[in-house]
Design an enzyme around this catalytic site. Sequence first.
Site, short mmCIF file in Angstrom:
data_model
loop_
_atom_site.label_atom_id
_atom_site.label_comp_id
_atom_site.label_asym_id
_atom_site.label_seq_id
_atom_site.Cartn_x
_atom_site.Cartn_y
_atom_site.Cartn_z
N GLY A 148 0.81 -1.21 0.00
CA GLY A 148 0.00 0.00 0.00
C GLY A 148 0.85 1.26 0.00
N GLU A 202 7.44 4.50 8.99
CA GLU A 202 7.09 4.43 10.40
C GLU A 202 7.15 5.75 11.14
OE1 GLU A 202 8.36 0.24 11.84
OE2 GLU A 202 9.57 0.63 10.07
MO1 MOS Z 1 7.46 -2.68 10.26
S1 MOS Z 1 6.70 -2.72 12.17
O1 MOS Z 1 9.16 -2.91 10.45
O2 MOS Z 1 6.79 -3.92 9.36
#
Ligand code: MOS
Length: 702
Positions: free
Chosen positions: A469, A664
């Site tokens: 995604g 992230e």
């Molecule tokens: Mo991410 S939590 O490194 O898939």
Amino acid sequence: MTVGRAERRGAPTMDARSMGTSVRRIEGPDKVTGTAAYAGDTPAADALVLHPVQATVARGEITAIDTAAAQALPGVVAVLTHHDAPTLGDTGDPEHRVLQGTTIHHRGQFVAAVLAEHPEVAAEAARLVVVTVDEAPSTTAFDPDGESYVPSALGNGQPPDSTVGDPDAALAAAPVVMRAEYSTPMEHHNPMEPHATTATWFDDRVEVYEASQGADLARQTLATLFDTEVVVHAQHVGGGFGTKGFLHAGSVLTVLAARAVPGRPVRFALGRRQMFETVGYRPVTVQRMALGAEPDGRIDALVHDVIGATARYKEFVEPAGGSSRSMYAAPHRRTSHRAVPLDLDAPTYMRAPGEAPGSFGLECAMDELAVALDLDPIELRVRNEPSVHPENGLPFSSRGLVECLRSGAERFGWSTWERAPRRRLVDGWWHGVGVGAGTFPAFRMPGSTAEITFTGGRYVVAIGAADIGQGARTVLTQIAADALGVDVASIAVEIGSTEVPVGSIAGGSAGTASWGSTVVEAADRFRDKYGDAPDDGDHADAATPDNPWAEEYAMAAYCAQFAEVAVHADTGEIRVPRLLGVFGVGRILNPALARSQLQGGLVWGLSMALHEESVVDPRFGGVVNHDFAGYHVAANADVRDVEVAWIDEDDPYVNPMGAKGIGEIGIVGVAAAIANAAYHATGVRVRSLPITCDDFLTSGLL
Ligand code: MOS
């Protein structure tokens, strides 16, 4: 050509023509027209449906399983238990030991499975399986002061403890000391697409469609378990967030069941409830912070002691203290982690594992220290900006934290707010603003291979990347186009399968950095061999090159998150009218995709701050709010203005593209910004997530 610092140091980032533009998502039309196939709906004629039988206790031994009634139900093709399951190879991961014995490690564990022609029949038959269990005493309630131990390593491989200088002595001597305890709850990943597997066992191989962040890692796991050739397809994945990085029990169970019915596809798509029982979560943390500072704000001692939950049968320890090792300068410092073993499903990686909960402790503590010092919280952070990595002494390849804070403050109108709390009451709502900062490492995973073949006038670029995604297909097309010096229309990227060369997982915010560096290396070789006028069939490949700067610089992305919060003066209802995230993440390769991904991180940060909490009932040993009615994920009505911005950052050391990961960092620091804004609005300091009306109503301050 990127000029200036990059060239001077002899590590220029590559030319950008397509990189930096918002090329449209390549598979967008397939997704919006419903023709993009996912693991659970990929066409499979005559597929059998799997329905699992799950443990109803947290700990115990199975003494008998009676499958007679289930077997007798018309439409049931097979019932599998540990009595007839094959012995599986050892991956070292206890989650993979499916139907290998009688021991129950957690409520919801798969103890049997039914295969049937129709889902209703499979579900009814699973209900008819009688499992007799000798229940053992279990511990599923988290107690930070109960049994705990120092783990051998954190979930990211880092050591649990790190101490520089003498933090306790420095705290005792510091003129200003702030100590507080913060906590974050258990939270579950809820991608739109649940885990799903469609598997067919053939004579010479098993073919698997899997909702996975990495087809090759899934292949390796299944090949070890089943000792056969495995082909994995993961063309489209509806969100991963860490739970789809590694295979969980349901995928193993499906392949195990497929083995029992050779030639016939078997399908298992987890229900939302099963997403709360068998595929991991972010574990609860308690974070004990201590900051000792000089009156001018310089920090002498920084202590971040974490106690977190793990599973008794499989260790995973959230590295919540990790980013406190690099965020701020302090001559004396300690981060430590202890693990509390519980009889629960094992926790796992979840978007910014470590940084997301850890930034709540650190960044709220920084805000409380700023209050104690009567100093602007942005200024406090600027005064503690390290010139080199405060623990390993490496210079930073680039570090945009101060610029993110300053440009964010400007954009957000920070200076228009009085610093003292509880000053702005508008139409019955207390308003305030808060800031939280964050970091996430920028690294490159080894082990991918990229292959470039010129055919039919196009460059076919093949690498086993995963598009979950985030837009990997599109961004790799842009990187390949620039590396080969051609238009994106001349590139055809093939990913998402073990039928293309191996790719590392979409994880650690390292997908683009890892696959992209590999594609650039292959493109360089291709041009070295054939120049810019190749013939049909010309071909080059390359493995992921090591980053020559990896040991010489500390590399990370940074962010500054700003929140405006409104708390209702009578009800304590909390709203977030404005969020702004400013990011220092190197070169942005595709602004539209980047904005969408970072904005998603901010929204999840809001959700973490105000809504998300998985509640374990220790009488039953499972999560009781295991659906979207009981576990609220922020929806449109919860979200108002969410703005994303980034600074110009040229980092010639991270990779040839100059791009740091953005998967992230969007969530990091958001919950702290909201908690700090809530304090600024009301004078009520909330140190435990999620923040609810009760926190304000019971404060006596409203
Ligand atoms: Mo991410 S939590 O490194 O898939």
